[in-house]
Motif scaffolding. Structure first.
Motif, PDB file in Angstrom:
ATOM      1  N   LEU A  75       0.822  -1.208   0.000  1.00  0.00           N
ATOM      2  CA  LEU A  75       0.000   0.000   0.000  1.00  0.00           C
ATOM      3  C   LEU A  75       0.859   1.263   0.000  1.00  0.00           C
ATOM      4  N   LEU A  76       1.974   1.234   0.712  1.00  0.00           N
ATOM      5  CA  LEU A  76       2.874   2.391   0.715  1.00  0.00           C
ATOM      6  C   LEU A  76       3.470   2.620  -0.671  1.00  0.00           C
ATOM      7  N   PHE A  77       3.904   1.552  -1.316  1.00  0.00           N
ATOM      8  CA  PHE A  77       4.421   1.691  -2.680  1.00  0.00           C
ATOM      9  C   PHE A  77       3.342   2.234  -3.623  1.00  0.00           C
ATOM     10  N   ALA A  78       2.116   1.739  -3.473  1.00  0.00           N
ATOM     11  CA  ALA A  78       1.030   2.203  -4.346  1.00  0.00           C
ATOM     12  C   ALA A  78       0.711   3.677  -4.095  1.00  0.00           C
ATOM     13  N   ALA A  79       0.746   4.104  -2.833  1.00  0.00           N
ATOM     14  CA  ALA A  79       0.507   5.513  -2.518  1.00  0.00           C
ATOM     15  C   ALA A  79       1.578   6.396  -3.140  1.00  0.00           C
ATOM     16  N   ASP A  80       2.830   5.975  -3.020  1.00  0.00           N
ATOM     17  CA  ASP A  80       3.927   6.709  -3.654  1.00  0.00           C
ATOM     18  C   ASP A  80       3.707   6.804  -5.159  1.00  0.00           C
ATOM     19  N   ARG A  81       3.308   5.695  -5.770  1.00  0.00           N
ATOM     20  CA  ARG A  81       3.138   5.650  -7.233  1.00  0.00           C
ATOM     21  C   ARG A  81       1.971   6.519  -7.689  1.00  0.00           C
ATOM     22  N   ALA A  82       0.887   6.511  -6.947  1.00  0.00           N
ATOM     23  CA  ALA A  82      -0.258   7.340  -7.313  1.00  0.00           C
ATOM     24  C   ALA A  82       0.114   8.818  -7.329  1.00  0.00           C
ATOM     25  N   GLN A  83       0.827   9.269  -6.294  1.00  0.00           N
ATOM     26  CA  GLN A  83       1.257  10.666  -6.237  1.00  0.00           C
ATOM     27  C   GLN A  83       2.281  10.974  -7.326  1.00  0.00           C
ATOM     28  N   ALA A  86       0.426  11.414 -10.652  1.00  0.00           N
ATOM     29  CA  ALA A  86      -0.401  12.627 -10.668  1.00  0.00           C
ATOM     30  C   ALA A  86       0.437  13.899 -10.694  1.00  0.00           C
ATOM     31  N   GLU A  87       1.537  13.907  -9.940  1.00  0.00           N
ATOM     32  CA  GLU A  87       2.317  15.137  -9.765  1.00  0.00           C
ATOM     33  C   GLU A  87       3.449  15.316 -10.768  1.00  0.00           C
ATOM     34  N   VAL A  88       4.048  14.201 -11.202  1.00  0.00           N
ATOM     35  CA  VAL A  88       5.252  14.299 -12.035  1.00  0.00           C
ATOM     36  C   VAL A  88       5.055  13.700 -13.427  1.00  0.00           C
ATOM     37  N   ILE A  89       4.682  12.421 -13.490  1.00  0.00           N
ATOM     38  CA  ILE A  89       4.725  11.711 -14.766  1.00  0.00           C
ATOM     39  C   ILE A  89       3.673  12.191 -15.753  1.00  0.00           C
ATOM     40  N   ALA A  90       2.404  12.188 -15.347  1.00  0.00           N
ATOM     41  CA  ALA A  90       1.337  12.548 -16.272  1.00  0.00           C
ATOM     42  C   ALA A  90       1.465  13.983 -16.793  1.00  0.00           C
ATOM     43  N   VAL A  99       9.817  10.932 -20.273  1.00  0.00           N
ATOM     44  CA  VAL A  99       9.879  10.673 -18.840  1.00  0.00           C
ATOM     45  C   VAL A  99      10.606   9.351 -18.627  1.00  0.00           C
ATOM     46  N   ILE A 100      11.667   9.406 -17.825  1.00  0.00           N
ATOM     47  CA  ILE A 100      12.448   8.208 -17.507  1.00  0.00           C
ATOM     48  C   ILE A 100      12.367   7.983 -16.009  1.00  0.00           C
ATOM     49  N   THR A 101      11.856   6.834 -15.613  1.00  0.00           N
ATOM     50  CA  THR A 101      11.775   6.537 -14.186  1.00  0.00           C
ATOM     51  C   THR A 101      12.640   5.338 -13.823  1.00  0.00           C
ATOM     52  N   ASP A 102      13.392   5.505 -12.748  1.00  0.00           N
ATOM     53  CA  ASP A 102      14.179   4.423 -12.165  1.00  0.00           C
ATOM     54  C   ASP A 102      13.248   3.672 -11.220  1.00  0.00           C
ATOM     55  N   ARG A 103      12.655   2.624 -11.722  1.00  0.00           N
ATOM     56  CA  ARG A 103      11.640   1.764 -11.086  1.00  0.00           C
ATOM     57  C   ARG A 103      10.233   2.330 -11.276  1.00  0.00           C
ATOM     58  N   TYR A 104       9.314   1.363 -11.429  1.00  0.00           N
ATOM     59  CA  TYR A 104       7.894   1.701 -11.574  1.00  0.00           C
ATOM     60  C   TYR A 104       7.098   0.481 -11.121  1.00  0.00           C
ATOM     61  N   LEU A 105       5.967   0.263 -11.716  1.00  0.00           N
ATOM     62  CA  LEU A 105       5.045  -0.795 -11.303  1.00  0.00           C
ATOM     63  C   LEU A 105       5.701  -2.171 -11.231  1.00  0.00           C
ATOM     64  N   ASP A 106       6.597  -2.457 -12.165  1.00  0.00           N
ATOM     65  CA  ASP A 106       7.177  -3.805 -12.220  1.00  0.00           C
ATOM     66  C   ASP A 106       8.040  -4.119 -11.013  1.00  0.00           C
ATOM     67  N   SER A 107       8.621  -3.095 -10.385  1.00  0.00           N
ATOM     68  CA  SER A 107       9.376  -3.353  -9.157  1.00  0.00           C
ATOM     69  C   SER A 107       8.462  -3.854  -8.050  1.00  0.00           C
ATOM     70  N   SER A 108       7.262  -3.296  -7.967  1.00  0.00           N
ATOM     71  CA  SER A 108       6.321  -3.804  -6.969  1.00  0.00           C
ATOM     72  C   SER A 108       5.962  -5.257  -7.244  1.00  0.00           C
ATOM     73  N   MET A 128      -2.238  -0.731 -10.832  1.00  0.00           N
ATOM     74  CA  MET A 128      -2.961  -0.208 -11.998  1.00  0.00           C
ATOM     75  C   MET A 128      -4.053   0.761 -11.562  1.00  0.00           C
ATOM     76  N   TRP A 129      -4.690   0.465 -10.435  1.00  0.00           N
ATOM     77  CA  TRP A 129      -5.676   1.415  -9.902  1.00  0.00           C
ATOM     78  C   TRP A 129      -4.993   2.708  -9.487  1.00  0.00           C
ATOM     79  N   ALA A 130      -3.845   2.603  -8.819  1.00  0.00           N
ATOM     80  CA  ALA A 130      -3.145   3.788  -8.337  1.00  0.00           C
ATOM     81  C   ALA A 130      -2.672   4.691  -9.467  1.00  0.00           C
ATOM     82  N   THR A 131      -2.336   4.105 -10.609  1.00  0.00           N
ATOM     83  CA  THR A 131      -1.777   4.882 -11.724  1.00  0.00           C
ATOM     84  C   THR A 131      -2.796   5.219 -12.803  1.00  0.00           C
TER      85      THR A 131
END
Length: 217
Positions: A75-83, A86-90, A99-108, A128-131
């Motif tokens: 849940l903590l990872f999902a909360a981080d990913r949702a923010q 919303a704030e950076v990637i989209a 946009v280049i991210t060092d880790r994303y959904l697949d790390s979870s 997927m819900w979080a993102t």
């Protein structure tokens, strides 16, 4: 969204940060905006979550950190990913940035469904819900035996890095399973050769991705 979304994955020590910076420099040399970020910790909220996830929480200031239950961790990872989305990637993708991210959904999926033994469906559905269903156009999986990659680390171990050899082996296997399941998105690259050789594979593939740009899966 008109930008191009790229993620880098792999167990710790495979050289993701080095290749992320190579790709950033290459994108910027072409005159395109490039946003480099990471998970966890790509936002101010994410920094606080990252601290908890990687170093634990000392609830009574005695120097001992409380265990984080697997579902709490997810849940903590999902909360981080949702923010993060919303704030950076989209917003960056809407501007047309790379946009280049060092880790994303697949790390979870790899660390929690593989390493922590939660079910892949639980983790994927949560992420997927979080993102809002946002996936990268390309995911570069830098692959190496964890025993070799771990020897490359030049800092004190965090919670994930200190989880043991069997945990790291399960995580690597989970990454490879994910790549096999989605070959159109993943490119698995042997992280063992030189930095330049690894980069040459990434550059060639990235050029193909951006030749038909439209950026997100």
């Amino acid at each position: 969204m008109q930008g191009t979304f790229i993620s880098f994955e792999g167990v710790d020590g495979v050289g993701k940060t080095t290749q992320v910076e190579r790709l950033r420099a290459y994108v910027e040399s072409q005159g395109r905006e490039c946003v480099v970020t990471r998970e966890p910790g790509g936002t101010a909220l994410g920094v606080a979550i990252r601290r908890m996830l990687l170093h634990g929480v000392d609830t009574d200031n005695d120097g001992d950190c409380a265990d984080i239950a697997p579902r709490t961790e997810a849940l903590l990872f999902a909360a981080d990913r949702a923010q993060h989305v919303a704030e950076v990637i989209a917003p960056a993708l809407r501007r047309g940035a790379v946009v280049i991210t060092d880790r994303y959904l697949d790390s979870s999926l790899a660390y929690q469904a593989g390493g922590r033994e939660l079910t892949p469906a639980e983790i994927r559905n949560l992420s997927m819900w979080a993102t809002g269903g946002l996936l990268p156009k390309r995911t570069y999986l830098l692959d190496m035996d964890p025993t070799r990659s771990h020897a490359r680390l030049q800092h004190a171990e965090d919670r994930m890095e200190a989880a043991g050899d069997e945990f790291q082996r399960r995580t690597r296997a989970a990454f490879l399973d994910l790549a096999q399941a989605e070959p159109e998105r993943f490119r698995v690259i042997d992280a063992g050769p030189s930095i330049d050789e690894v980069w040459s594979h990434i550059k060639a593939d990235f050029d193909n991705v951006t030749a038909t740009d439209g950026g997100v899966a």
